[in-house]
Each structure stands twice: as C-alpha cells, then as structure tokens.
Scaffold this motif. Structure first.
Motif, PDB file in Angstrom:
ATOM      1  N   VAL A  65       0.879  -1.186   0.000  1.00 46.35           N
ATOM      2  CA  VAL A  65       0.000   0.000   0.000  1.00 46.35           C
ATOM      3  C   VAL A  65       0.909   1.227   0.000  1.00 46.35           C
ATOM      4  O   VAL A  65       2.108   1.109   0.263  1.00 46.35           O
ATOM      5  CB  VAL A  65      -0.922   0.012   1.234  1.00 46.35           C
ATOM      6  N   PRO A  66       0.347   2.425  -0.283  1.00 49.16           N
ATOM      7  CA  PRO A  66       1.208   3.620  -0.334  1.00 49.16           C
ATOM      8  C   PRO A  66       1.929   3.873   0.987  1.00 49.16           C
ATOM      9  O   PRO A  66       1.358   3.692   2.059  1.00 49.16           O
ATOM     10  CB  PRO A  66       0.218   4.746  -0.628  1.00 49.16           C
ATOM     11  N   LEU A  67       3.188   4.275   0.876  1.00 49.70           N
ATOM     12  CA  LEU A  67       4.008   4.572   2.044  1.00 49.70           C
ATOM     13  C   LEU A  67       3.664   5.970   2.575  1.00 49.70           C
ATOM     14  O   LEU A  67       3.063   6.778   1.867  1.00 49.70           O
ATOM     15  CB  LEU A  67       5.484   4.545   1.639  1.00 49.70           C
ATOM     16  N   PRO A  68       4.057   6.263   3.838  1.00 46.58           N
ATOM     17  CA  PRO A  68       3.824   7.617   4.363  1.00 46.58           C
ATOM     18  C   PRO A  68       4.387   8.691   3.432  1.00 46.58           C
ATOM     19  O   PRO A  68       3.768   9.748   3.247  1.00 46.58           O
ATOM     20  CB  PRO A  68       4.568   7.603   5.697  1.00 46.58           C
ATOM     21  N   GLN A  69       5.537   8.407   2.818  1.00 46.61           N
ATOM     22  CA  GLN A  69       6.163   9.394   1.942  1.00 46.61           C
ATOM     23  C   GLN A  69       5.233   9.788   0.790  1.00 46.61           C
ATOM     24  O   GLN A  69       5.233  10.944   0.345  1.00 46.61           O
ATOM     25  CB  GLN A  69       7.481   8.844   1.362  1.00 46.61           C
ATOM     26  N   ALA A  70       4.430   8.830   0.326  1.00 47.03           N
ATOM     27  CA  ALA A  70       3.507   9.128  -0.776  1.00 47.03           C
ATOM     28  C   ALA A  70       2.463  10.133  -0.321  1.00 47.03           C
ATOM     29  O   ALA A  70       2.084  11.044  -1.066  1.00 47.03           O
ATOM     30  CB  ALA A  70       2.844   7.834  -1.248  1.00 47.03           C
ATOM     31  N   TYR A  71       1.992   9.963   0.937  1.00 40.62           N
ATOM     32  CA  TYR A  71       1.000  10.919   1.458  1.00 40.62           C
ATOM     33  C   TYR A  71       1.638  12.281   1.674  1.00 40.62           C
ATOM     34  O   TYR A  71       1.051  13.319   1.407  1.00 40.62           O
ATOM     35  CB  TYR A  71       0.407  10.408   2.770  1.00 40.62           C
ATOM     36  N   GLN A  72       2.896  12.239   2.177  1.00 32.49           N
ATOM     37  CA  GLN A  72       3.595  13.515   2.411  1.00 32.49           C
ATOM     38  C   GLN A  72       3.765  14.284   1.106  1.00 32.49           C
ATOM     39  O   GLN A  72       3.645  15.500   1.084  1.00 32.49           O
ATOM     40  CB  GLN A  72       4.959  13.261   3.053  1.00 32.49           C
ATOM     41  N   ALA A  73       4.007  13.559   0.012  1.00 33.19           N
ATOM     42  CA  ALA A  73       4.151  14.217  -1.288  1.00 33.19           C
ATOM     43  C   ALA A  73       2.862  14.928  -1.670  1.00 33.19           C
ATOM     44  O   ALA A  73       2.884  15.922  -2.409  1.00 33.19           O
ATOM     45  CB  ALA A  73       4.523  13.186  -2.352  1.00 33.19           C
ATOM     46  N   ASP A  74       1.729  14.426  -1.154  1.00 30.69           N
ATOM     47  CA  ASP A  74       0.450  15.089  -1.427  1.00 30.69           C
ATOM     48  C   ASP A  74       0.180  16.224  -0.459  1.00 30.69           C
ATOM     49  O   ASP A  74      -0.931  16.757  -0.414  1.00 30.69           O
ATOM     50  CB  ASP A  74      -0.694  14.053  -1.323  1.00 30.69           C
ATOM     51  N   ASP A 123       0.136  12.771  10.268  1.00 27.81           N
ATOM     52  CA  ASP A 123      -1.049  12.224   9.607  1.00 27.81           C
ATOM     53  C   ASP A 123      -0.660  11.204   8.544  1.00 27.81           C
ATOM     54  O   ASP A 123      -1.340  10.190   8.370  1.00 27.81           O
ATOM     55  CB  ASP A 123      -1.880  13.349   8.971  1.00 27.81           C
ATOM     56  N   SER A 124       0.427  11.494   7.827  1.00 21.15           N
ATOM     57  CA  SER A 124       0.823  10.582   6.756  1.00 21.15           C
ATOM     58  C   SER A 124       1.113   9.200   7.314  1.00 21.15           C
ATOM     59  O   SER A 124       0.755   8.190   6.714  1.00 21.15           O
ATOM     60  CB  SER A 124       2.055  11.116   6.026  1.00 21.15           C
ATOM     61  N   PHE A 125       1.734   9.154   8.505  1.00 19.86           N
ATOM     62  CA  PHE A 125       2.014   7.854   9.126  1.00 19.86           C
ATOM     63  C   PHE A 125       0.714   7.150   9.485  1.00 19.86           C
ATOM     64  O   PHE A 125       0.558   5.954   9.269  1.00 19.86           O
ATOM     65  CB  PHE A 125       2.892   8.035  10.373  1.00 19.86           C
TER      66      PHE A 125
END
Lengths: 442, 332, 238
Positions: free
Chosen positions: A225-234, A240-242
C-alpha cells in the motif's frame, strides 16, 4: 462463552483506546498492524497445537522464512548479479544438490534390489557424505564469487503481496519437510527437535549472505500500500501521513486475518474439524478407526505454518527492514506460545484474542515499567539513596520477566485460557492417559 | 609436529572444555528427566544464574578486601553451589510442584520451564543489563604453556588454568556421582524412582525427598557448569541460553535418563563441534608439496559460523534415527 | 482384634466409585484371599489400602491405627508391604539392589533379612548381581516378593502373585506364601487362580461389582455350591 469473548474483545479495544490516547495515533496504528500480524501467527500455532496437539517450537524459523520470502520477491532485481556468472555458479550448485539428493534417495532404495540392510545403511551414509562434499565444491566458490562482487543476488522485483503469498508457500513447504521427519516424535522431543530446526534455519539465513544478505540487512522492503512518503508528497503532515499509511496497511492485514479466521473456523466446525479433534484427543483410537493420523497431522502442521509464514512476511514488509539478527526465540516462539495459552488453545477467537492482548502487554510493559522505574528512582533519591541507573535498558528487560510470569500463572490458574475451547479438554489441563503416580502426591 | 600441537590446542582442548560443560549440564537435565519425567528447559538459565551468583560473591569478597593468588571464584564456589541449589528447590516448589500435584502432562512442565527461563533471564538482565562481566579483572587468567623438548617444535601446548580446573572438577564430579548413585542409600533410591516411581513409593521411599535431592544435585551442577563457563569465556546474561540446546542434544544423544550417557553425550557434542569447525587442511600442511593444488586451503567440515548448528543437526539426526540415544532406555 | 480391618470402603479413581462398601478383616495368622470376576474391584481394594487412590467413605484400621488415605511411604514403616501385579521390580537395578530398596525405611543392619530372602528364593542368590529386568517371569516375582519382605512387614499384600506364571511356578509361589505366613506375616492377596488360592486361604472374600458377596474360610467358599457355580467356573470337582 460468546458473551465472554465479546466482553474480552471490547475490553481489548478499550485498552487500545487508552494506549492511543497516551501514546498517540501513529504509535497505536503501528501497534495495531503488528498486533494483527501476531494474531495471524497465533492462529497458525492454534491450528497446530490447539487442533492437532503438535508442539511446534520452531515458529521463529517459519517467521524468518516468511520475512525472507518478502525480500526475495519484492526487492528490486539486481542486474549486476544476473549479468555476472553468479547465476551459472548457483545453477551448478543446484544441479550438484539435485544429484546429491538423487544419490541419497537411490541409496535409500537399495534394499529393493537385494542389498542387505547393513549395506543399505553404509551406502546411505556414503551417499550423504558424497552429496555434501559435492555440494560444497560447487556452492563454496559460487558464494565466494557472489559475495566478493555483487554482494547478494537481489530480489525479483515483484509486488509485496506476492512476497506474502510466497512467504506462506515457503513456510508451508519447509514445514512439510520438517513435519515429514519429526511428527512421529513424542511431544517433548518434537518440541526440542523443532527448536533445533528453527535454530538451524536461523543460522542459515543469518550466514547465507549471498542469498539473504545476512546480518547486512535488507531494506527498504516495499509496501503493498502507499508509504507515508507518498502521502507527504500530497502535502499531508508527517504525523497524519504515518496514520494514513499505517491504516491502509492495517486494513490489508486485518483483511487477511479475518479471511483466515473465517476459513479456519468454518473448516473446524465441520466434519474435518471433528476428525482433527478426535485425532488429537485419542490418536490411537482414531488410528484404529482407519484415520491416517500422520497425514492429518502433517496437514495441520503445513496449514498452520503457512499462516505463520504469511504473518512473518507481513511483519517484515511493515518494518521495511529484514534483519536476521533481530529474530529471537523469546520474541518469535515463546511469545506466540504465551498468546495461544493465554487466549485459549483450540479456540480460534481465543488464540486471536491472546495474540492481540499479549502483544499489547509485551509492547506496553516497556513504557509502563519505565514509568514505574522512574517513579521508584525518584523515590529512592528522595530517601537519599542513589537513583536507578540505565532505566531505559532495564525497562526493556522487564517484559521478558513479565512474559515468563504470565506463562507460569496461566498454566497454574487458567490452563484452558481466557476464551477456552468449547468442547473437550485442552492440552494442558488434561490428566495423562496412562496412570502414573505424581512424584509428590498432594 | 607443530601441526599436531595446533590440532591439540585448537580442537582437542576446546572440545574437552566445552564437552565438560555440556556434560555437567546434561547430567542435570537427565537426572531431572529420570525423576520428574520432563525436559527442564530452564536448566541453561540455572547455569547462568549460578555464574552470576558466583560473580556476585567474588566481587563481594574482593570488596571486603580478600585477595588471593588464584581466581577468588574457586573459593566461593561451594557457597555459590549451595545458593543455586536452594534457588532450584525454590523454583520447583513455586512453579513445578503445583503443576505436578495436578497431574499435568510432561510437556506442560516443559512449557512451564520455558516460563521460568524467561523469568530468570528477565531478572538477570534487569540487574546486570546485557553487558559482559569478567572474573579476571583483578587477577589475570593464568595460561599454562608446555614446550615439548623436540627438535623443530616451536609451538607450545597451551591451555588456561580454569580449563584445567574445569576438566579436573568434571572428572571428580563424575566419580562422586557414580559412587553416590551406586553406593549411597539415597542415590540408589533415586535410581529406583527413575526406574519405577510407583514401586519406589510403595517401597516406602519418600518421593518428595528424592525430588529435593534431584534439584539440589541438578542445581549444584548447573552452578558449577555456569561458573566454569564464565571463567573460561565471560559472563553474559544469555550465556547459557545459547548452550541449552547442545546440552539437550547431549542428554538425548546419551539416552535421556542415563547419567553416564549424558556425560558421554556431552563430550561427544563438544568434540563434534570443535572437530567439525577445525580446519583439517592444517594437518596436511607437512605434505603440501605432494598435494594437488586444486585442494582448497580450508578443509573444515562446516564453516565456523555454523558451529552451533552442529549440535542441532546431531540432535535432530539422533531423534530421528535412534530416539532412545546411544545408551538405550530411560533410567539413571 | 484383627490385624487389618476394612470397614465399608467406598473408593475410586476420582470418577464414579469402584468399591461400594467392601468389608475385609484378617488376623496376622491368616492368609486372606480375595477372589471375584474381572472388574470386581479386587486390585482396587489393595490399592485403596495402600493409599494409591482416594477412599471417600469407610475406614481402614491397621493394628488399631486408622490408616485411611495414608501416604504409602508412611505405611511401610508401620508394617504393611505391597507387591503390585505389574511393574513390581526395578528393572535396571540388580537383584540385590531391588531387595535393598525394600529395606529403604530400615536404618538397622538388614543383612539377616537379605539372607533369609535368599534362603527362601535360592535362585536369587545366584543372580544377585544381575539386573532384575533380565530375569524370567517367575524369578521376577520372587524378586518382587523378596523386596516386599525386606521391610519386615506384619502384613504382606500381593496383587495376583501367580499372574502370567507357568503352573510349576504357581505352585512354588503359593508354597512360599504359605511359608511366609507360617513365619508370622499376615497375607492379603488377590487372585485370579481362585480355586488354587482358596485352598491355601484361611479367610476368603468373594467380591463382585465392588461389594462383598461371600465371606468365609477358604474351605467353606470352595464347598459352597453357589460360589463354585458363579465364581469358580462350574461345580466342585468330585
């Protein structure tokens, strides 16, 4: 019984809420993912021990195999390795191993063409020696060449979930081999033999650097599944990303756990489950009734090991690092046993509950004892004594003691577990079938 | 000749030393199995505990100003043995006796002993952390070197003083145990219980007493082995946890319940380990001119990093091929 | 006063009781023989006396002392001795060590008892250094009885001493039992070989379904047509 289970599960989620409130959402999300993975592993052991009465103390090895499977599948392909003469050397070693295996199998069948038992034995031993030497002559230079040039063979670059499946398959395959040779042993010998085999697996994984990278560790293992880094990029905040990423992972793990639980539960409630219970409670009678006891036990051993392997794979891809020296008998074998004993052997919901509760206790006993020690140390200081040194590292050790205490208390006061098996007796509460006097009669 | 001495120093001496430790541990395991019929997994931690008891006594003695020319550990060993034996009795009373009274299966006691393992290990780590401790901070370890008066021999035979003591103590213990089991009233009673506990009971043998004696001997030997191991290498909280499986292997190879088998098994496993990681190419060195050059320079049977697995492989093979061990039967 | 008296014993292995009120009383001069069909509770009666299972009602009195549910290692010093039916030797110990274990509770010099056991069972003297497990069935039984005599009991309890023995040994063992009784040891034994055993019995007890059915001297029971029909396999031979 169902009410009791519901209340216990409700209490567990209450505890999780308290943990969430004191330790924060990212920590809790991590805890829940690991908890669910451990619950799956506990379910696997429950199939083996709760259903089959099989004393598998080799969980460590199966969990490690699951972790290795993820790295082998999901890590990127090493073009350097595939471009070198490494594959050819490894191929030769595999061929040597194959020839060796044929020799050994052939020597085992010599009696069919008229050799006496003594000669067969002699040739069998010779075949093992020849096969071992032959394999070593091929594998040693291959290992040397790979480790000195490309370090290790890399992965296959497949998605992480393929690694999970392969983890289950690999653990099941190895368990089939282990079960084939050890399941005839008496319970305590089986326990010791499986501990020994797990240690052999650990030593192999730790030292076969060309294959597993050994203590050099493999990272970062990709997520399904998407990593925290992917959410951070958004543009989502780090905290929250974690939470989001771990929640995504959690959903996947829980889905696997629930699917496994439902399947196993369904099978166990049916005729298959009745047969398994019959075999466990009286394998002599079951054998006399024409049940192939060994084959059924092997089935349970393989099935349980597959779940353990998948659980191990999920843990490795979650932490993103595969470090063979991070695996300990206490954390990966005894801990699981405590889970199933405390939860209730023979009851899937009990085993899963035990898995979740004990993992929570295991993880939380560190901060709790750290807090306690700090208070105690402050009190010592107020009395004019010296403070407790190295509180952090000591607090970490408390959990080993706590776990040991939980085992002996559970065996003594709740041998059937918190959510006991509905019918029949559990393994640990049962009187021995042959009457022997206890050395100190009460 | 130098090569033979190298073999002696690097294969025979370590095999003898580790074999002695395995033997002492395996005797305890086998006695407990013979009398109480369960595999006592916490035995390795009983050894560690014994090592730490000795260490505490040694630094305590050094603290009040006692100084000796030999390691103070030898002096306090009897006290440490007594303390560990009492601890073993207490562990039995608290954790195993209540389960036995309920008539549980042997494997339940095995699981309970795993719980005890973790409790002991947790406590030791709680008080001593995870670091290593050394008995030889004050007095350095004496190393004996024997130079053979032969032309061309440059390498001395060398071993340390604790190694000599350990082997001698093991021999003494084995002899003492032999006389105890074959000559003394309670020693014979122990063999009787191991042979047929029910009949021993109706013969008027007090089983509780026999159980107590068993724990005293097993605990004492564990302390001895743990202290000796600590003297030979260093003292670590996970010292014996790593050797409990070789010890089980020794007990099983020797035939569980067989005291002499356990001793033989201990040395067998010890030598198997040291001989299988020994580089046999060394012994071929004098003939190196005649040897073909494709022969690898390392002829160890298994690579050094797999040393621990040797015991497990022997264990598994024994369980599969001859589960009753070399000395058949389960009795003392 | 009887040497041993069982008064309405109710006992079992924890579940439903097997004995539902058994009465037995014998004197030191007696050979008491308990017979009855399989499952009647014969062996259970002996085990109940020796504290090997729990007596839930009734009482057992030995020489005036209440020994109900006493631990077996307390009974031996009082003068009771018991030979189980199976596993009644220490197989890996020598014959002499087996006998020594019988004398475990004695702190005095027991060489006299050892000599008299060897006198009673001469084959044992020859094989005293041999492991008991290597002996023949009859010799093992000698070891078992000899072991039980080493504690100088006043009451010897035997559970089917003739089981599995060849006819020659059965006779020999019974002869020895009579001799032991003559030397002043009360005997309480359970036997499948009912007819032969009752011939040497001074007191006979027929048990069925955990209860006394008939009690009398050995002769009386042998002559009783009902006992003969139901429990001795047919009519009394002429």
């Amino acid at each position: 019984m169902i009410r009791r289970a519901l209340i216990l599960y409700a209490l567990f989620f209450g505890l999780v809420l308290i943990v969430g409130w004191t330790m924060g959402a990212p920590f809790t999300a991590r805890l829940l993912v690991e908890t669910a993975a451990y619950a799956l592993i506990a379910l696997g052991l429950n199939i083996q021990w709760g259903y089959g009465g099989l004393f598998n103390f080799g969980i460590l090895g199966l969990v490690m195999l699951g972790g290795f499977a993820v790295t082998a599948m999901a890590m990127p392909v090493s073009t350097a390795f595939w471009g070198s003469d490494g594959p050819w050397l490894i191929g030769r070693a595999i061929i040597a191993a194959g020839i060796g295996a044929l020799l050994i199998i052939g020597a085992g069948r010599l009696d069919r063409i008229g050799f006496s038992r003594g000669w067969k034995r002699t040739f069998q031993v010779l075949a093992w020696i020849v096969a071992y030497i032959g394999f070593r002559t091929q594998i040693d230079p291959a290992v040397e060449s790979i480790e000195s040039s490309v370090r290790w063979i890399g992965g296959l670059g497949l998605p992480s979930w393929v690694g999970w499946i392969f983890g289950g398959v690999l653990a099941a395959g190895v368990a089939w081999l282990i079960g084939k040779v050890t399941l005839g042993l008496r319970s305590d010998y089986l326990a010791i033999a499986t501990i020994g085999i797990a240690e052999i697996i650990r030593a192999l994984i730790k030292n076969m650097e060309w294959l597993t990278r050994g203590t050099l560790t493999v990272s970062p293992v990709p997520w399904p599944v998407p990593l925290p880094q992917a959410y951070q990029a958004d543009g989502i905040s780090v905290t929250d990303s974690f939470v989001y990423a771990r929640a995504g992972y959690l959903i996947l793990v829980v889905a696997v756990l629930v699917a496994a639980l439902l399947l196993v539960q369904r099978a166990y409630a049916g005729p298959w489950g009745r047969m398994m219970r019959a075999i466990r409670d009286n394998y002599i009678a079951a054998g006399a009734m024409g049940k192939d006891v060994r084959a059924r036990q092997l089935q349970l051993f393989v099935l349980g090991s597959a779940l353990i392997g998948i659980g191990g794979a999920m843990l490795t891809s979650f932490t993103q690092i595969y470090d063979p020296s991070g695996y300990q008998t206490i954390d990966h074998t005894f801990l699981i046993w405590v889970m199933v004993i405390v939860g209730g052997a023979g009851n899937n919901f009990g085993a899963v509950f035990g898995g979740m509760l004990i993992y929570l206790v295991w993880v939380m006993s560190e901060p709790v004892s750290q807090w306690l020690f700090t208070r105690l140390s402050d009190w010592f200081v107020s009395l004019g004594w010296a403070p407790i040194p190295e509180i952090a590292s000591r607090a970490l050790q408390m959990r080993v003691f706590v776990l040991g205490l939980v085992i002996v208390l559970a065996l003594r006061y709740a041998p059937r577990g918190l959510i006991p098996e509905v019918t029949g007796r559990t393994r640990l509460d049962e009187k021995p079938t042959t009457k022997t006097e206890s050395p100190d009669p009460a | 000749m130098n090569e033979a001495i190298f073999f002696l120093n690097n294969a025979v001496v370590p095999g003898l030393v580790i074999g002695s430790i395995y033997a002492l541990g395996a005797v305890g395991i086998t006695l407990i199995y013979g009398i109480l019929r369960f595999a006592h997994f916490a035995h390795g931690d009983l050894m560690t505990m014994g090592g730490f008891v000795s260490y505490l006594l040694a630094i305590g003695l050094a603290g009040i100003g006692v100084s000796t020319t030999f390691p103070v550990a030898y002096l306090i060993l009897p006290v440490a043995i007594a303390i560990t034996a009492v601890a073993a009795l207490a562990i039995d009373r608290m954790f195993y006796a209540p389960l036995r009274a309920r008539g549980v299966k042997p494997v339940t006691l095995l699981v309970a002993s795993i719980g005890v393992t973790m409790m002991i290990q947790g406590l030791i780590r709680l008080f001593f952390g995870t670091g290593t401790y050394n008995f030889f901070e004050a007095t350095p370890k004496v190393i004996h070197q024997i130079r053979l008066p032969i032309e061309g021999v440059t390498r001395p035979i060398s071993f340390t003083q604790p190694q000599v003591v350990m082997v001698l103590v093991t021999v003494a213990v084995v002899i003492a145990l032999h006389f105890f089991l074959t000559r003394s009233r309670f020693g014979k009673a122990m063999r009787a219980v191991s042979d047929n506990a029910d009949l021993a009971q109706v013969s008027g043998i007090n089983l509780r007493m026999v159980v107590r004696i068993t724990w005293i001997i097993a605990g004492g030997l564990a302390c001895l082995a743990g202290t000796m191991l600590a003297l030979d290498v260093t003292l670590k909280p996970d010292l014996a946890f790593n050797i409990i499986l070789p010890i089980f292997a020794a007990a099983i190879v020797g035939g569980v319940g067989q005291v002499y088998g356990a001793i033989a098994g201990g040395y067998l496993i010890g030598f198997a380990e040291s001989l299988s990681v020994f580089n046999w190419a060394v012994l071929l060195r004098p003939f190196r001119d005649q040897l073909p050059d494709w022969l690898p320079t390392n002829l160890a049977i298994v690579p050094t990093e797999y040393k621990l697995t040797v015991a497990f492989v022997i264990l598994v093979i024994t369980l599969l091929v001859r589960p009753t061990g070399i000395f058949r039967g389960a009795s003392l | 006063m009887s040497l041993i008296e069982l008064r309405s014993i109710v006992a079992g292995y924890g579940g439903a009781p097997i004995l539902h009120g058994v009465d037995i009383a014998i004197d030191q001069s007696d050979i008491g023989v308990v017979v009855g069909p399989n499952g009647a509770g014969k062996s259970t009666t002996l085990k109940a006396v020796f504290g090997l299972l729990t007596v839930t009602a009734g009482s057992i009195v030995f020489d005036g002392a209440d020994i109900t549910n006493a631990r077996s290692d307390r009974l031996v010093p009082m003068g009771l001795s018991y030979v189980p039916q199976e596993k009644n030797i220490f197989p890996t110990m020598s014959v002499e060590e087996n006998l020594e274990m019988g004398a475990f509770i004695r702190r005095d010099d027991f060489s006299g008892s050892l000599a008299s056991v060897y006198e009673m069972f001469p084959p044992l003297k020859e094989k005293r250094r041999q492991k008991a497990g290597e002996l023949s069935g009859g010799q093992r039984q000698m070891v078992a009885i000899g072991r039980a005599l080493m504690s100088r009991p006043r009451l010897l309890m035997l559970d089917e001493p003739s089981a599995g023995l060849s006819p020659r040994y059965v006779l020999e063992i019974f002869e020895r039992i009579v001799a032991i009784n003559k030397s002043g040891v009360g005997i309480l034994m359970v036997e499948q070989n009912a007819r032969q055993a009752l011939q040497i019995a001074s007191r006979g007890f027929v048990l069925a379904a955990g209860q006394n059915r008939f009690t009398g001297t050995g002769r009386e029971l042998l002559d009783d047509p009902e006992v003969a029909k139901s429990f001795l396999g047919g009519a009394v031979p002429a």
